[in-house]
Design a protein around this motif. Structure first.
Motif, PDB file in Angstrom:
ATOM      1  N   TYR A   1       0.877  -1.152   0.000  1.00 27.05           N
ATOM      2  CA  TYR A   1       0.000   0.000   0.000  1.00 27.05           C
ATOM      3  C   TYR A   1       0.927   1.217   0.000  1.00 27.05           C
ATOM      4  O   TYR A   1       1.915   1.244   0.727  1.00 27.05           O
ATOM      5  CB  TYR A   1      -0.884   0.026   1.245  1.00 27.05           C
ATOM      6  CG  TYR A   1      -1.836  -1.133   1.358  1.00 27.05           C
ATOM      7  CD1 TYR A   1      -1.645  -2.132   2.304  1.00 27.05           C
ATOM      8  CD2 TYR A   1      -2.954  -1.228   0.531  1.00 27.05           C
ATOM      9  CE1 TYR A   1      -2.516  -3.191   2.425  1.00 27.05           C
ATOM     10  CE2 TYR A   1      -3.841  -2.296   0.645  1.00 27.05           C
ATOM     11  CZ  TYR A   1      -3.611  -3.269   1.592  1.00 27.05           C
ATOM     12  OH  TYR A   1      -4.484  -4.327   1.694  1.00 27.05           O
TER      13      TYR A   1
ATOM     14  N   SER B   1       3.410   0.727   3.255  1.00 30.39           N
ATOM     15  CA  SER B   1       2.976  -0.094   4.383  1.00 30.39           C
ATOM     16  C   SER B   1       4.013  -1.159   4.664  1.00 30.39           C
ATOM     17  O   SER B   1       4.674  -1.664   3.752  1.00 30.39           O
ATOM     18  CB  SER B   1       1.639  -0.759   4.056  1.00 30.39           C
ATOM     19  OG  SER B   1       1.765  -1.492   2.848  1.00 30.39           O
ATOM     20  N   GLU B   2       4.144  -1.505   5.917  1.00 25.01           N
ATOM     21  CA  GLU B   2       5.098  -2.525   6.314  1.00 25.01           C
ATOM     22  C   GLU B   2       4.401  -3.869   6.415  1.00 25.01           C
ATOM     23  O   GLU B   2       3.324  -3.967   7.005  1.00 25.01           O
ATOM     24  CB  GLU B   2       5.704  -2.176   7.677  1.00 25.01           C
ATOM     25  CG  GLU B   2       6.769  -3.175   8.131  1.00 25.01           C
ATOM     26  CD  GLU B   2       7.199  -2.930   9.563  1.00 25.01           C
ATOM     27  OE1 GLU B   2       8.384  -2.606   9.777  1.00 25.01           O
ATOM     28  OE2 GLU B   2       6.344  -3.063  10.464  1.00 25.01           O
TER      29      GLU B   2
ATOM     30  N   ASN C   1      -2.775  -6.022   6.408  1.00 16.44           N
ATOM     31  CA  ASN C   1      -3.336  -4.688   6.192  1.00 16.44           C
ATOM     32  C   ASN C   1      -3.430  -3.892   7.487  1.00 16.44           C
ATOM     33  O   ASN C   1      -4.021  -2.828   7.529  1.00 16.44           O
ATOM     34  CB  ASN C   1      -4.701  -4.767   5.514  1.00 16.44           C
ATOM     35  CG  ASN C   1      -5.752  -5.417   6.403  1.00 16.44           C
ATOM     36  OD1 ASN C   1      -5.430  -5.917   7.481  1.00 16.44           O
ATOM     37  ND2 ASN C   1      -6.988  -5.409   5.953  1.00 16.44           N
ATOM     38  N   THR C   2      -2.815  -4.401   8.537  1.00 17.16           N
ATOM     39  CA  THR C   2      -2.716  -3.632   9.780  1.00 17.16           C
ATOM     40  C   THR C   2      -1.275  -3.259  10.070  1.00 17.16           C
ATOM     41  O   THR C   2      -0.911  -2.973  11.198  1.00 17.16           O
ATOM     42  CB  THR C   2      -3.291  -4.426  10.966  1.00 17.16           C
ATOM     43  OG1 THR C   2      -2.559  -5.652  11.090  1.00 17.16           O
ATOM     44  CG2 THR C   2      -4.755  -4.718  10.764  1.00 17.16           C
ATOM     45  N   GLY C   3      -0.450  -3.259   9.027  1.00 20.06           N
ATOM     46  CA  GLY C   3       0.942  -2.876   9.200  1.00 20.06           C
ATOM     47  C   GLY C   3       1.087  -1.378   9.407  1.00 20.06           C
ATOM     48  O   GLY C   3       0.168  -0.600   9.161  1.00 20.06           O
ATOM     49  N   LYS C   4       2.266  -0.972   9.834  1.00 19.38           N
ATOM     50  CA  LYS C   4       2.500   0.449  10.063  1.00 19.38           C
ATOM     51  C   LYS C   4       3.053   1.098   8.798  1.00 19.38           C
ATOM     52  O   LYS C   4       3.411   0.420   7.829  1.00 19.38           O
ATOM     53  CB  LYS C   4       3.480   0.634  11.214  1.00 19.38           C
ATOM     54  CG  LYS C   4       4.889   0.107  10.931  1.00 19.38           C
ATOM     55  CD  LYS C   4       5.773   0.262  12.154  1.00 19.38           C
ATOM     56  CE  LYS C   4       7.194  -0.163  11.855  1.00 19.38           C
ATOM     57  NZ  LYS C   4       8.051  -0.097  13.073  1.00 19.38           N
ATOM     58  N   LEU C   5       3.114   2.423   8.796  1.00 19.65           N
ATOM     59  CA  LEU C   5       3.635   3.180   7.677  1.00 19.65           C
ATOM     60  C   LEU C   5       5.129   3.430   7.844  1.00 19.65           C
ATOM     61  O   LEU C   5       5.594   3.766   8.929  1.00 19.65           O
ATOM     62  CB  LEU C   5       2.917   4.528   7.571  1.00 19.65           C
ATOM     63  CG  LEU C   5       1.459   4.518   7.133  1.00 19.65           C
ATOM     64  CD1 LEU C   5       0.900   5.925   7.108  1.00 19.65           C
ATOM     65  CD2 LEU C   5       1.313   3.861   5.772  1.00 19.65           C
TER      66      LEU C   5
ATOM     67  N   PHE D   1       7.866   5.950   6.304  1.00 17.84           N
ATOM     68  CA  PHE D   1       7.927   7.184   5.540  1.00 17.84           C
ATOM     69  C   PHE D   1       9.297   7.383   4.905  1.00 17.84           C
ATOM     70  O   PHE D   1      10.324   6.970   5.463  1.00 17.84           O
ATOM     71  CB  PHE D   1       7.644   8.388   6.456  1.00 17.84           C
ATOM     72  CG  PHE D   1       6.204   8.540   6.848  1.00 17.84           C
ATOM     73  CD1 PHE D   1       5.688   7.888   7.962  1.00 17.84           C
ATOM     74  CD2 PHE D   1       5.351   9.332   6.101  1.00 17.84           C
ATOM     75  CE1 PHE D   1       4.365   8.032   8.324  1.00 17.84           C
ATOM     76  CE2 PHE D   1       4.020   9.487   6.457  1.00 17.84           C
ATOM     77  CZ  PHE D   1       3.525   8.830   7.559  1.00 17.84           C
TER      78      PHE D   1
END
Lengths: 115, 115
Positions: free
Chosen positions: A32, A94-95, A99-103, A105
């Motif tokens: 994502y 996304s990590e 689909n609940t992984g963190k971002l 940057f």
């Protein structure tokens, strides 16, 4: 591990010119991808996101980005720059495969718009 | 509707002193994030909460940092004792849930300077 590289820490364009901010990602799973904008002394605001639907994503303020899997890129564009577009822009991935992984940057690109 | 509220906006302290940051998320947002943004860098996640539960605190330096989210609403991030390297902007964000496609809404941040 996922990572993001933003090419060019500073980009300068003239008002009315094309804006192109580059983002390349590294991910072992379908990612994502996100673009955020940060104005001085403010928090980040989501411009647009890619969530495995259409590869060309349209966002707010006339920005759009195209997901290119073969190039592992998600570059941000705007046909005509406005003075109000001057800000810092962050690409994020996304990590992990959930689909609940963190971002994660990137380091950001400062966009300067000259009159 | 009010956005994410953070206080204070600015804080200057001497090293070895304690400091605390407060965040009030958007009403109804179950997920709360604390990020640290060093100068010229993108935000890095410190901790994220789902309601009262810290679901990811792997990046929080637990020897000096602590966080809480009592009653699953407001949150406080504390540093004790502060070090020079803690100078940064601390951003709070909230979203409807952990699903990564939910937009994260960021507060304006607290700019910490440690002297």
């Amino acid at each position: 591990a996922q990572s993001v590289t933003q090419l060019g820490s500073h980009v300068s364009v003239s008002e009315g010119a094309l804006v192109l901010l580059r983002c390349n990602y590294s991910s072992s799973v379908p990612p994502y991808l996100f673009w955020y904008v940060q104005y001085p002394n403010q928090g980040l605001q989501l411009l647009l996101k890619y969530t495995s639907a259409a590869t060309l994503v349209k966002g707010i303020n006339g920005f759009e980005a195209e997901f290119k899997k073969s190039e592992t890129s998600f570059h941000l564009t705007k046909p005509s720059a406005h003075m109000s577009d001057a800000a810092e822009y962050f690409c994020a991935v996304s990590e992990g495969s959930s689909n609940t992984g963190k971002l994660i940057f990137g380091q950001g690109t400062t966009l300067q718009v000259k009159p | 509707e009010a956005g994410v509220v953070q206080s204070p906006r600015y804080k200057i302290i001497e090293k070895k002193q304690p400091v605390a940051f407060w965040c009030n998320p958007i009403s109804g947002h179950n997920t709360l994030y604390w990020y640290r943004q060093n100068l010229g860098q993108g935000p890095e996640l410190l901790i994220r909460y789902e309601n009262e539960e810290a679901v990811d605190d792997s990046q929080l330096p637990k020897d000096r940092f602590s966080a809480e989210r009592l009653k699953g609403v407001d949150s406080t991030l504390k540093i004790q004792p502060a070090e020079l390297g803690d100078s940064a902007v601390y951003l709070c964000a909230s979203s409807l849930g952990l699903v990564i496609t939910y937009e994260q809404y960021f507060g304006p941040g607290t700019r910490l300077t440690v002297t």
